[in-house]
Scaffold this motif. Structure first.
Motif, PDB file in Angstrom:
ATOM      1  N   THR A  40     -15.189   2.785   0.926  1.00 44.08           N
ATOM      2  CA  THR A  40     -15.582   1.845   1.977  1.00 44.08           C
ATOM      3  C   THR A  40     -14.655   0.631   1.991  1.00 44.08           C
ATOM      4  N   GLY A  41     -14.192   0.211   0.823  1.00 52.90           N
ATOM      5  CA  GLY A  41     -13.229  -0.888   0.760  1.00 52.90           C
ATOM      6  C   GLY A  41     -11.910  -0.516   1.420  1.00 52.90           C
ATOM      7  N   PHE A  42     -11.467   0.716   1.196  1.00 55.78           N
ATOM      8  CA  PHE A  42     -10.238   1.207   1.812  1.00 55.78           C
ATOM      9  C   PHE A  42     -10.377   1.228   3.331  1.00 55.78           C
ATOM     10  N   ILE A  43     -11.500   1.743   3.803  1.00 61.89           N
ATOM     11  CA  ILE A  43     -11.736   1.815   5.252  1.00 61.89           C
ATOM     12  C   ILE A  43     -11.777   0.406   5.855  1.00 61.89           C
ATOM     13  N   ALA A  44     -12.470  -0.513   5.191  1.00 59.74           N
ATOM     14  CA  ALA A  44     -12.552  -1.888   5.691  1.00 59.74           C
ATOM     15  C   ALA A  44     -11.166  -2.535   5.737  1.00 59.74           C
ATOM     16  N   ALA A  45     -10.367  -2.325   4.703  1.00 55.93           N
ATOM     17  CA  ALA A  45      -9.022  -2.912   4.670  1.00 55.93           C
ATOM     18  C   ALA A  45      -8.143  -2.335   5.777  1.00 55.93           C
ATOM     19  N   ILE A  46      -8.228  -1.017   5.988  1.00 50.47           N
ATOM     20  CA  ILE A  46      -7.445  -0.391   7.061  1.00 50.47           C
ATOM     21  C   ILE A  46      -7.854  -0.967   8.421  1.00 50.47           C
ATOM     22  N   LEU A  47      -9.155  -1.121   8.633  1.00 46.00           N
ATOM     23  CA  LEU A  47      -9.634  -1.684   9.903  1.00 46.00           C
ATOM     24  C   LEU A  47      -9.112  -3.105  10.116  1.00 46.00           C
ATOM     25  N   ILE A  48      -9.118  -3.892   9.068  1.00 43.89           N
ATOM     26  CA  ILE A  48      -8.617  -5.272   9.182  1.00 43.89           C
ATOM     27  C   ILE A  48      -7.131  -5.268   9.514  1.00 43.89           C
ATOM     28  N   VAL A  49      -6.357  -4.412   8.850  1.00 42.25           N
ATOM     29  CA  VAL A  49      -4.918  -4.323   9.136  1.00 42.25           C
ATOM     30  C   VAL A  49      -4.696  -3.938  10.593  1.00 42.25           C
ATOM     31  N   VAL A  50      -5.474  -2.991  11.090  1.00 43.13           N
ATOM     32  CA  VAL A  50      -5.331  -2.548  12.486  1.00 43.13           C
ATOM     33  C   VAL A  50      -5.729  -3.667  13.449  1.00 43.13           C
ATOM     34  N   ILE A  51      -6.813  -4.349  13.153  1.00 45.08           N
ATOM     35  CA  ILE A  51      -7.310  -5.406  14.044  1.00 45.08           C
ATOM     36  C   ILE A  51      -6.330  -6.583  14.108  1.00 45.08           C
ATOM     37  N   VAL A  52      -5.803  -7.010  12.962  1.00 48.68           N
ATOM     38  CA  VAL A  52      -4.894  -8.166  12.964  1.00 48.68           C
ATOM     39  C   VAL A  52      -3.455  -7.767  13.289  1.00 48.68           C
ATOM     40  N   LYS A  53      -3.226  -6.468  13.409  1.00 54.61           N
ATOM     41  CA  LYS A  53      -1.910  -5.942  13.776  1.00 54.61           C
ATOM     42  C   LYS A  53      -0.811  -6.418  12.830  1.00 54.61           C
ATOM     43  N   ASP A  54      -1.120  -6.430  11.542  1.00 56.38           N
ATOM     44  CA  ASP A  54      -0.157  -6.841  10.522  1.00 56.38           C
ATOM     45  C   ASP A  54       0.675  -5.629  10.101  1.00 56.38           C
ATOM     46  N   GLN A  55       1.943  -5.691  10.336  1.00 52.48           N
ATOM     47  CA  GLN A  55       2.835  -4.560  10.053  1.00 52.48           C
ATOM     48  C   GLN A  55       3.508  -4.654   8.682  1.00 52.48           C
ATOM     49  N   LYS A  56       3.152  -5.640   7.872  1.00 53.48           N
ATOM     50  CA  LYS A  56       3.785  -5.816   6.559  1.00 53.48           C
ATOM     51  C   LYS A  56       3.553  -4.627   5.634  1.00 53.48           C
ATOM     52  N   TRP A  57       2.498  -3.878   5.854  1.00 59.40           N
ATOM     53  CA  TRP A  57       2.190  -2.744   4.983  1.00 59.40           C
ATOM     54  C   TRP A  57       3.319  -1.731   4.969  1.00 59.40           C
ATOM     55  N   LYS A  58       4.131  -1.728   5.996  1.00 65.18           N
ATOM     56  CA  LYS A  58       5.247  -0.781   6.064  1.00 65.18           C
ATOM     57  C   LYS A  58       6.295  -1.057   4.986  1.00 65.18           C
ATOM     58  N   GLN A  59       6.243  -2.224   4.383  1.00 62.88           N
ATOM     59  CA  GLN A  59       7.200  -2.597   3.343  1.00 62.88           C
ATOM     60  C   GLN A  59       6.762  -2.160   1.950  1.00 62.88           C
ATOM     61  N   PHE A  60       5.727  -1.331   1.864  1.00 64.56           N
ATOM     62  CA  PHE A  60       5.219  -0.930   0.550  1.00 64.56           C
ATOM     63  C   PHE A  60       6.281  -0.238  -0.296  1.00 64.56           C
ATOM     64  N   LYS A  61       7.279   0.357   0.335  1.00 64.49           N
ATOM     65  CA  LYS A  61       8.337   1.044  -0.421  1.00 64.49           C
ATOM     66  C   LYS A  61       9.188   0.056  -1.220  1.00 64.49           C
ATOM     67  N   ASN A  62       9.088  -1.233  -0.913  1.00 60.74           N
ATOM     68  CA  ASN A  62       9.821  -2.260  -1.655  1.00 60.74           C
ATOM     69  C   ASN A  62       9.061  -2.757  -2.883  1.00 60.74           C
ATOM     70  N   VAL A  63       7.835  -2.303  -3.043  1.00 62.24           N
ATOM     71  CA  VAL A  63       7.005  -2.716  -4.178  1.00 62.24           C
ATOM     72  C   VAL A  63       7.322  -1.812  -5.366  1.00 62.24           C
ATOM     73  N   PRO A  64       7.557  -2.394  -6.559  1.00 63.47           N
ATOM     74  CA  PRO A  64       7.788  -1.549  -7.730  1.00 63.47           C
ATOM     75  C   PRO A  64       6.604  -0.588  -7.940  1.00 63.47           C
ATOM     76  N   PRO A  65       6.886   0.683  -8.186  1.00 63.91           N
ATOM     77  CA  PRO A  65       5.815   1.694  -8.281  1.00 63.91           C
ATOM     78  C   PRO A  65       4.688   1.335  -9.250  1.00 63.91           C
ATOM     79  N   ILE A  66       4.995   0.684 -10.349  1.00 66.68           N
ATOM     80  CA  ILE A  66       3.943   0.348 -11.326  1.00 66.68           C
ATOM     81  C   ILE A  66       2.874  -0.545 -10.692  1.00 66.68           C
ATOM     82  N   TYR A  67       3.261  -1.415  -9.763  1.00 68.41           N
ATOM     83  CA  TYR A  67       2.290  -2.310  -9.123  1.00 68.41           C
ATOM     84  C   TYR A  67       1.426  -1.580  -8.098  1.00 68.41           C
ATOM     85  N   LEU A  68       1.900  -0.464  -7.608  1.00 66.97           N
ATOM     86  CA  LEU A  68       1.118   0.308  -6.637  1.00 66.97           C
ATOM     87  C   LEU A  68      -0.108   0.960  -7.287  1.00 66.97           C
TER      88      LEU A  68
END
Length: 141
Positions: A40-68
């Motif tokens: 439910t937390g995942f679904i809520a977070a996805i909905l918030i990202v969609v609603i606020v139209k924040d595209q920063k999530w696309k940069q996840f490939k720049n995050v060191p894998p250990i932090y993911l």
């Protein structure tokens, strides 16, 4: 000021989530409750990202894998919260969680782990955590 408000809300919601999870776990089990909460937390977070139209999530490939893997800690947090609430009650569970959080942050700040600015812990900080521990001891009796 926004930081304080959101930190306060986070603390309130951690407590409310813990109580809700403890109640859910009575019916379906602790790990199942953790699964439902994560989903439910995942679904809520996805909905918030969609609603606020924040595209920063696309940069996840720049995050060191250990932090993911950080989200996987939440499963242990949720289970620990549930088990603690069932075993020692809400107040004592949250008090112990806060002390644990402070102890780990002392290490992170003091050692400069995870790229944070290294800070020297001084006597007032140690007195503060000692007072919190004393408060938990008083709560227990």
């Amino acid at each position: 000021m926004k930081g304080i408000i959101f930190a306060f809300l986070a603390g309130a919601f951690i407590t409310l989530q813990g109580v809700a999870n403890a109640r859910i776990s009575q019916n379906i089990g602790s790990w199942q409750a953790a699964t439902i909460t994560q989903l439910t937390g995942f679904i809520a977070a996805i909905l918030i990202v969609v609603i606020v139209k924040d595209q920063k999530w696309k940069q996840f490939k720049n995050v060191p894998p250990i932090y993911l893997t950080g989200g996987s800690f939440a499963a242990v947090v949720i289970y620990g919260n549930i088990y603690g609430i069932h075993s020692i009650g809400v107040t004592l569970t949250i008090a112990v969680i806060l002390i644990s959080q402070l102890a780990i942050t002392f290490l992170i700040d003091g050692k400069g782990w995870f790229g944070v600015l290294k800070k020297e812990m001084q006597v007032p900080q140690f007195i503060g955590i000692a007072m919190m521990i004393a408060g938990v001891v008083i709560l227990k009796f």
